[in-house]
Design a protein around this motif. Sequence first.
Motif, PDB file in Angstrom:
ATOM      1  N   UNK A 106       0.821  -1.204   0.000  1.00 27.02           N
ATOM      2  CA  UNK A 106       0.000   0.000   0.000  1.00 27.02           C
ATOM      3  C   UNK A 106       0.857   1.258   0.000  1.00 27.02           C
ATOM      4  N   UNK A 107       0.334   2.329  -0.589  1.00 30.21           N
ATOM      5  CA  UNK A 107       1.053   3.598  -0.563  1.00 30.21           C
ATOM      6  C   UNK A 107       1.091   4.137   0.862  1.00 30.21           C
ATOM      7  N   UNK A 108       2.197   4.766   1.221  1.00 32.67           N
ATOM      8  CA  UNK A 108       2.341   5.322   2.558  1.00 32.67           C
ATOM      9  C   UNK A 108       1.425   6.536   2.725  1.00 32.67           C
ATOM     10  N   UNK A 109       0.582   6.561   3.760  1.00 33.27           N
ATOM     11  CA  UNK A 109      -0.323   7.697   3.957  1.00 33.27           C
ATOM     12  C   UNK A 109       0.419   8.907   4.517  1.00 33.27           C
ATOM     13  N   UNK A 110      -0.159  10.076   4.337  1.00 36.59           N
ATOM     14  CA  UNK A 110       0.422  11.292   4.884  1.00 36.59           C
ATOM     15  C   UNK A 110       0.191  11.333   6.401  1.00 36.59           C
ATOM     16  N   UNK A 111       1.178  11.782   7.182  1.00 38.00           N
ATOM     17  CA  UNK A 111       1.018  11.793   8.638  1.00 38.00           C
ATOM     18  C   UNK A 111       0.005  12.832   9.099  1.00 38.00           C
ATOM     19  N   UNK A 112      -0.506  12.619  10.299  1.00 35.86           N
ATOM     20  CA  UNK A 112      -1.465  13.515  10.930  1.00 35.86           C
ATOM     21  C   UNK A 112      -0.881  13.921  12.283  1.00 35.86           C
ATOM     22  N   UNK A 113      -0.893  15.214  12.580  1.00 37.13           N
ATOM     23  CA  UNK A 113      -0.346  15.691  13.847  1.00 37.13           C
ATOM     24  C   UNK A 113      -1.483  16.104  14.777  1.00 37.13           C
ATOM     25  N   UNK A 114      -1.385  15.652  16.029  1.00 42.68           N
ATOM     26  CA  UNK A 114      -2.423  15.922  17.028  1.00 42.68           C
ATOM     27  C   UNK A 114      -1.750  16.332  18.341  1.00 42.68           C
ATOM     28  N   UNK A 115      -2.581  16.831  19.256  1.00 37.82           N
ATOM     29  CA  UNK A 115      -2.100  17.192  20.596  1.00 37.82           C
ATOM     30  C   UNK A 115      -2.762  16.277  21.623  1.00 37.82           C
ATOM     31  N   UNK A 116      -1.979  15.858  22.623  1.00 41.57           N
ATOM     32  CA  UNK A 116      -2.536  15.037  23.709  1.00 41.57           C
ATOM     33  C   UNK A 116      -3.296  15.964  24.648  1.00 41.57           C
TER      34      UNK A 116
ATOM     35  N   UNK B  18      -7.187  17.890  17.390  1.00 41.46           N
ATOM     36  CA  UNK B  18      -6.508  18.560  16.285  1.00 41.46           C
ATOM     37  C   UNK B  18      -5.723  19.766  16.800  1.00 41.46           C
ATOM     38  N   UNK B  19      -4.609  20.077  16.159  1.00 42.09           N
ATOM     39  CA  UNK B  19      -3.773  21.191  16.594  1.00 42.09           C
ATOM     40  C   UNK B  19      -4.508  22.521  16.500  1.00 42.09           C
ATOM     41  N   UNK B  20      -5.422  22.626  15.522  1.00 47.51           N
ATOM     42  CA  UNK B  20      -6.156  23.880  15.350  1.00 47.51           C
ATOM     43  C   UNK B  20      -7.491  23.896  16.092  1.00 47.51           C
ATOM     44  N   UNK B  21      -7.755  22.845  16.859  1.00 46.60           N
ATOM     45  CA  UNK B  21      -9.004  22.774  17.608  1.00 46.60           C
ATOM     46  C   UNK B  21     -10.206  22.369  16.787  1.00 46.60           C
ATOM     47  N   UNK B  22     -10.002  22.059  15.520  1.00 46.29           N
ATOM     48  CA  UNK B  22     -11.120  21.686  14.656  1.00 46.29           C
ATOM     49  C   UNK B  22     -11.403  20.197  14.674  1.00 46.29           C
ATOM     50  N   UNK B  23     -12.057  19.740  13.622  1.00 48.06           N
ATOM     51  CA  UNK B  23     -12.430  18.331  13.532  1.00 48.06           C
ATOM     52  C   UNK B  23     -11.267  17.506  12.996  1.00 48.06           C
ATOM     53  N   UNK B  24     -11.211  16.258  13.442  1.00 46.48           N
ATOM     54  CA  UNK B  24     -10.233  15.296  12.954  1.00 46.48           C
ATOM     55  C   UNK B  24     -10.849  14.505  11.801  1.00 46.48           C
ATOM     56  N   UNK B  25     -10.021  13.857  10.981  1.00 49.39           N
ATOM     57  CA  UNK B  25     -10.567  13.052   9.882  1.00 49.39           C
ATOM     58  C   UNK B  25     -11.531  11.980  10.389  1.00 49.39           C
TER      59      UNK B  25
ATOM     60  N   UNK C 291       4.749  10.182  26.975  1.00 50.02           N
ATOM     61  CA  UNK C 291       3.588  10.999  26.621  1.00 50.02           C
ATOM     62  C   UNK C 291       3.170  11.884  27.786  1.00 50.02           C
ATOM     63  N   UNK C 292       2.889  13.137  27.503  1.00 48.81           N
ATOM     64  CA  UNK C 292       2.430  14.099  28.508  1.00 48.81           C
ATOM     65  C   UNK C 292       1.302  14.938  27.913  1.00 48.81           C
ATOM     66  N   UNK C 293       0.392  15.361  28.738  1.00 44.04           N
ATOM     67  CA  UNK C 293      -0.673  16.242  28.265  1.00 44.04           C
ATOM     68  C   UNK C 293      -0.076  17.522  27.691  1.00 44.04           C
ATOM     69  N   UNK C 294      -0.592  17.947  26.561  1.00 40.02           N
ATOM     70  CA  UNK C 294      -0.094  19.141  25.891  1.00 40.02           C
ATOM     71  C   UNK C 294       0.932  18.867  24.819  1.00 40.02           C
ATOM     72  N   UNK C 295       1.533  17.681  24.827  1.00 39.49           N
ATOM     73  CA  UNK C 295       2.535  17.369  23.815  1.00 39.49           C
ATOM     74  C   UNK C 295       1.872  16.938  22.511  1.00 39.49           C
ATOM     75  N   UNK C 296       2.659  17.041  21.426  1.00 39.30           N
ATOM     76  CA  UNK C 296       2.170  16.654  20.107  1.00 39.30           C
ATOM     77  C   UNK C 296       2.505  15.188  19.840  1.00 39.30           C
ATOM     78  N   UNK C 297       1.675  14.559  19.009  1.00 34.28           N
ATOM     79  CA  UNK C 297       1.944  13.212  18.525  1.00 34.28           C
ATOM     80  C   UNK C 297       1.797  13.204  17.009  1.00 34.28           C
ATOM     81  N   UNK C 298       2.613  12.408  16.371  1.00 37.15           N
ATOM     82  CA  UNK C 298       2.499  12.170  14.936  1.00 37.15           C
ATOM     83  C   UNK C 298       1.774  10.843  14.746  1.00 37.15           C
ATOM     84  N   UNK C 299       0.715  10.867  13.944  1.00 41.08           N
ATOM     85  CA  UNK C 299      -0.092   9.675  13.712  1.00 41.08           C
ATOM     86  C   UNK C 299      -0.030   9.243  12.257  1.00 41.08           C
TER      87      UNK C 299
END
Length: 327
Positions: A12-22, A39-46, A99-107
């Motif tokens: 399968x093709x590699x998907x583009x990463x998604x960045x989120x905040x804990x 979501x980093x911008x506070x909006x909706x996630x996929x 992992x800590x609250x407030x940190x970013x994760x790459x998904x």
Amino acid sequence: MKATPSDSDTAPAAPQPLYVRIDRIRQETELIRSYRLVALNGGELPAYEAGAHVGVVLPDGKTRYYSLCGDPDDRRQYLIGVQREDKGRGGSRLLHASAREGRFLKLVPARNHFPLADGDNHLLIAGGIGITPILAMAASLQARGIDYRLLYFVRTEQDVAFRDLLEPFLASGRGQVISFSDPSDAPPLAELLGAPRPGRHAYFCGSPGFMDWIESHLQDWDPAQVHKENFHPATARPGDKPLTVTAARRQLDISVPADESILHALRDAAVLIDSVCENGTCGTCRVAYLSGRPEHRDSVLTPEERRQYVITCVSRADPGEPLVLDI
């Protein structure tokens, strides 16, 4: 010989990463923590469907996959549960420690190899941490008014995770928590599961021993109505034997020891295959095969795909003839 797929079909093709905040970390049980991601911008996630999982890229660069266990209709957040495996490969320990609250994760964005099927009745069965995909399924079925029953097996009441998410299902009478730690105290499983019938589907997820126990009581069901997700697919099993794989394009025969995966044997022979999870759940190391009889141990491929592909990180093959790979 099987028809040869094109080069682009081998993985399968590699998907583009998604960045989120804990946004929140909660200790669900002694070993299980939940992580609410936004979501980093506070909006909706996929969007995602019940049964899907996301890949979490760890600080060491490796990726581990975890089921999304929240309500799929709530796109303000993702919720995952991670059980610390002290004898595992280290991913869960690293996530618990870093992992800590407030940190970013790459998904790695959500994929679904454990979807709900079309039917009018659904039996949802979970053992321990296997409750994670089952919770999303129950939420989806409840919202759509489709009949279901949820059975959650734990060793003790202290091992019940996600009590807040479980409560609506328990209160409605459609959910049940069953605790037992001694096999002699095992409940009458056949009675709990009920009988198969057209339109009724069973789903189960949990540890290998739990999965074997449930599967042994579903032998009379139509295989098309039984669905499972293995969190710990076995690479090596008692009785496994050495085998040979052939990299057809390289005209190279490669020996695979009984206690080594096909993927690792290929790497040792300088035949490099992309991989991510290495436990049979993401599909990245999928390779087309031309002949031979693979023994599929993944939780990714459909029955139709298994006639063409093999997941090299966990699957084996009949040692009596080479497994010829299209690589």
